[in-house]
Design an enzyme around this catalytic site. Structure first.
Site, PDB file in Angstrom:
ATOM      1  N   LYS A   1      -8.901   9.626  10.341  1.00  0.00           N
ATOM      2  CA  LYS A   1      -7.592   9.967   9.748  1.00  0.00           C
ATOM      3  C   LYS A   1      -7.006  11.099  10.598  1.00  0.00           C
ATOM      4  CE  LYS A   1      -5.827  10.545   5.039  1.00  0.00           C
ATOM      5  NZ  LYS A   1      -4.726   9.592   5.086  1.00  0.00           N
TER       6      LYS A   1
HETATM    7  N1  PMP Z   1      -4.220   3.563   5.189  1.00  0.00           N
HETATM    8  C1  PMP Z   1      -3.632   4.677   5.610  1.00  0.00           C
HETATM    9  C2  PMP Z   1      -2.953   4.677   6.944  1.00  0.00           C
HETATM   10  C3  PMP Z   1      -3.636   5.838   4.816  1.00  0.00           C
HETATM   11  O1  PMP Z   1      -3.041   6.956   5.238  1.00  0.00           O
HETATM   12  C4  PMP Z   1      -4.281   5.800   3.556  1.00  0.00           C
HETATM   13  C5  PMP Z   1      -4.289   7.029   2.686  1.00  0.00           C
HETATM   14  N2  PMP Z   1      -5.373   7.856   2.997  1.00  0.00           N
HETATM   15  C6  PMP Z   1      -4.904   4.611   3.153  1.00  0.00           C
HETATM   16  C7  PMP Z   1      -4.862   3.512   3.993  1.00  0.00           C
HETATM   17  C8  PMP Z   1      -5.645   4.534   1.864  1.00  0.00           C
HETATM   18  O2  PMP Z   1      -6.847   5.263   1.968  1.00  0.00           O
HETATM   19  P1  PMP Z   1      -7.532   5.976   0.728  1.00  0.00           P
HETATM   20  O3  PMP Z   1      -7.743   4.924  -0.311  1.00  0.00           O
HETATM   21  O4  PMP Z   1      -8.818   6.487   1.267  1.00  0.00           O
HETATM   22  O5  PMP Z   1      -6.612   7.034   0.250  1.00  0.00           O
END
Ligand code: PMP
Length: 309
Positions: free
Chosen positions: A160
């Site tokens: 991320k």
């Molecule tokens: N894809 C992206 C690009 C994101 O930024 C997020 C948010 N974190 C998600 C998917 C969903 O991930 P999560 O369920 O871990 O929040």
């Protein structure tokens, strides 16, 4: 003392006292990794629960490793820092927690390694959301973005990384300009990847189909929980496989999922109604179960909720 507190490099400070330099590498080059974590306030239990804290911090540590940003705290220590911060702030409402590890170098050289990394954890209260379901009524209108999802061959998408969110911002703004709510991005080879900040779940003929982790998605924490709820609790088979764009136009239900958005039904894609154009049955049930689990009203996986008080 109540009021918001922030963590920065081993110190707990008032947010206005946490300062970083204008030459900070991460500001110029996007060299930071972060997480988005939620804590939900349960009025009935008088408790604030952090959702999937360990899973988020495990991904955070992996993101740091991929980006070669030094992180000395392990996932348990990061959870403990977050609990301490929330406890000190005495919050009794839903909160968004934003940990960020950023290249702290004050040198404009692209090689940031000598400058080390700074660790911050910020809190963003989300008042007035208790018990509300933002996606109960209308669903979201989506468009396929003209921007392709950053390929893992160009930037590590399972990390991320702050800089990668330029891709999300461009796609999301494009969707808003088109009068829609969210963008769906395709991979460089034209398969469905994910939305700007959410993973995708399609429901078709009683099965759930979701793009695999090799189609340039962020490996979502919410996605993982929902796939478990679908198979274990709802008896819906799950297929992780590449998805064609035109499958978005013929599926029975389409859901976005993520920590921020929770579980949101999509009711149109590129001007075509999804199913009958209303939020579907499986999505509604999945959202109900997800919200009950994060609010501590039904048991989730062991260790899923970390109580603050
Ligand atoms: N894809 C992206 C690009 C994101 O930024 C997020 C948010 N974190 C998600 C998917 C969903 O991930 P999560 O369920 O871990 O929040």
């Amino acid at each position: 003392m109540a009021g918001l507190w922030t963590y920065l490099d081993g110190r707990i400070l008032r947010p206005e006292d946490a300062r970083i330099g204008l030459l900070t590498h991460a500001l110029h080059y996007g060299t930071a990794v972060f997480e988005g974590i939620r804590a939900y306030w349960s009025e009935a239990a008088g408790q604030l629960n952090i959702v999937a804290a360990r899973a988020h911090y495990t991904r955070f540590a992996r993101s740091a490793r991929i980006m070669r940003l030094p992180l000395s705290e392990d996932a348990d220590e990061l959870v403990a820092i977050t609990v301490e911060l929330l406890r000190r702030s005495q919050l009794r409402e839903d909160v968004y927690v934003r940990p960020i590890l950023f290249a702290a170098s004050q040198d404009l050289d692209v090689d940031y390694r000598a400058g080390g990394a700074s660790l911050a954890v910020c809190l963003v209260p989300m008042p007035g959301q208790d018990g509300q379901d933002a996606h109960e009524g209308a669903g979201l209108r989506c468009v396929t973005s003209s921007w392709r999802r950053v390929p893992d061959a160009a930037m590590p998408v399972r990390a991320k990384v702050a800089g990668a969110y330029v891709n999300s911002c461009l796609a999301h703004l494009e969707a808003l300009d088109a009068g829609c709510d969210e963008a769906i991005l395709l991979t460089a080879d034209g398969h469905v990847s994910e939305a700007s900040a959410e993973n995708l779940l399609l429901l078709r003929d009683g099965a759930c189909i979701t793009p695999p982790v090799t189609d340039d998605i962020l490996e979502g924490v919410t996605r993982a929980l929902l796939l478990r709820l679908l198979t274990d609790d709802l008896g819906v088979p799950v297929l992780e496989r590449s998805v064609d764009r035109s499958e978005l136009y013929v599926c029975d239900e389409l859901l976005l999922c993520g920590t921020w958005t929770e579980v949101a039904p999509v009711t149109s894609v590129d001007g075509r109604a999804v199913g009958d154009g209303c939020p579907g049955r499986i999505g509604r049930e999945l959202r109900r179960r997800y919200l009950a689990a994060v609010r501590g009203e039904s048991p989730g996986p062991a260790g899923w909720l970390v109580p603050v008080y």
